[in-house]
Write a protein that holds these residues in place. Structure first.
Motif: not given
Length: 427
Positions: A189-200, A205-209, A236-244
């Motif tokens: 749960d918290l790793f997903q939250l950490a990923g959201e913060i990094f993504f924002d 790369t950190d978000a994907a980790h 979604f990281v790949a989607v956002y970077e257009r690596r569909f």
């Protein structure tokens, strides 16, 4: 200064720590420990519970150890600059990720021996009971709420890092299979939250980790919905970077997991939304439309279909998701109707900025400078207020399309302001 060094260092050594091992246990560089002991740096308040626990002292006793006998002007506080603080928190989390990843790889019930035990030395046995796990879960939920309400998401990172440290410490110790499974869920749960913060913060790369570790912990917990959401965020990281093309296989796995999950939850519908964006990026209108229709079936669910944390999809985003997909596909007639409909709802600042950027993009294709500027100016204001990397990325994606309208003075001014904010240039 000598008294403080002697007291703090003596307690550290009494607990069996070197500066290096103590730094590893509390998530800082050994040089930071040295600066604490030399009275040239004062630990931030959020670190102190972890320091007290690791040194087996109360918070009052820790304050006594940290009380300097010197001029206050010689002491620096931990970095106040936001960029420096963010980078420090990022390094702390990355070190914690390595440790937690290794802990998750251990067979359930196996005792962690050697250095890890020594680094985590405390007065308590470390066993977590059902009530303790429930308290951890309550704090996790609170952190998601804080994240949702924070205009600047990076502010939540120190709190998430501290809670992940507590969960990681608990995973080091022998637990019952049921409690270990619950701790793995909470960690995921918290790793997903950490990923959201990094993504924002545009740290993809950190978000994907983070999402990879969330998926690993979810698998250990045998939690299909949680696992599916971790994979969807990773995709979604790949989607956002257009690596569909990279995103599509991971989303297929996420969809399979979601079908095994709780049918009363909206997991499978959220996966379908991200699949729709992927199909749109690949230019597949029919598959995109089918995925959007699948996502819309969330409206037939009854009761609480999400948990407000790692799963937040309730169907309220369908209009904006349709609009985004149709903009990507070049179907601007369909897109505008969906996006205008989305603006009628209650949107977070980040979501509203996304909708307005898509409407500005439609203005570009219509060669309507007034429409472009009206929407994009609002997005610029929001980006400055929130420092959201997601919003900045939306503007970065819009800017190259402004090149065809640069003969207009309003567009020239808009291009210059976007360049100042995100460092791009339309032409």
């Amino acid at each position: 200064m000598g008294d403080r060094r002697d007291a703090f260092a003596a307690r550290r050594e009494q607990m069996g720590f070197t500066q290096e091992s103590f730094g590893a246990a509390v998530g800082v560089e050994f040089s930071t420990v040295g600066r604490w002991e030399r009275s040239t740096l004062t630990p931030q308040p959020y670190r102190r519970p972890c320091l007290a626990k690791t040194l087996d002292v109360s918070l009052d006793q820790l304050d006594a150890l940290l009380t300097p006998n010197r001029q206050a002007s010689t002491v620096a506080t931990e970095p106040a600059d936001p960029a420096e603080a963010d980078d420090m928190n990022r390094r702390d989390l990355l070190r914690l990720f390595s440790m937690t990843g290794a802990l998750l790889a251990l067979p359930a019930g196996e005792t962690v021996l050697g250095d890890v035990d020594r680094l985590a030395a405390t007065a308590h046995a470390g066993t977590v009971d059902t009530a303790g796990a429930a308290e951890f879960a309550q704090l996790n939920s609170h952190l998601w709420r804080v994240y949702a309400l924070s205009p600047t998401k990076a502010q939540v990172l120190p709190l998430v890092r501290a809670q992940l440290g507590v969960l990681s410490d608990s995973l080091r110790r022998p637990q019952t299979p049921t409690i270990r499974q619950r701790l793995c869920e909470l960690t995921a749960d918290l790793f997903q939250l950490a990923g959201e913060i990094f993504f924002d913060g545009n740290r993809y790369t950190d978000a994907a980790h983070c999402y990879t570790l969330a998926a690993t912990a979810s698998k250990e917990a045998v939690a299909s919905d949680l696992w599916a959401c971790a994979l969807t965020r990773h995709a979604f990281v790949a989607v956002y970077e257009r690596r569909f093309a990279d995103a599509a296989p991971m989303l297929d796995v996420a969809a399979t997991l979601a079908r095994r999950g709780d049918p009363s939850l909206s997991t499978r519908h959220w996966v379908a939304v991200v699949q729709a964006e992927t199909f749109a990026g690949l230019g597949d209108f029919d598959s995109c439309q089918h995925a959007l229709d699948t996502a819309a079936e969330v409206q037939h669910l009854r009761g609480q279909v999400h948990n407000g944390g790692w799963l937040r999809f309730d169907g309220s985003r369908l209009a904006e998701e349709r609009g985004t997909c149709y903009v990507t596909l070049g179907r601007h007639d369909l897109a505008e109707a969906a996006l205008v409909d989305a603006l009628q709802g209650t949107l977070t600042a980040r979501r509203k900025a996304g909708v307005l950027t898509d409407l500005a993009m439609i203005g570009v294709h219509r060669r309507d400078p007034d429409q472009v500027v009206t929407y994009a100016d609002t997005v610029l204001t929001t980006a400055r207020q929130t420092r959201s990397g997601v919003i900045e990325q939306k503007l970065r994606g819009l800017q190259p399309h402004l090149a065809s309208l640069l003969n207009d003075q309003q567009i020239q001014r808009l291009d210059a302001e976007i360049t100042e904010l995100v460092g791009n240039r339309a032409a």
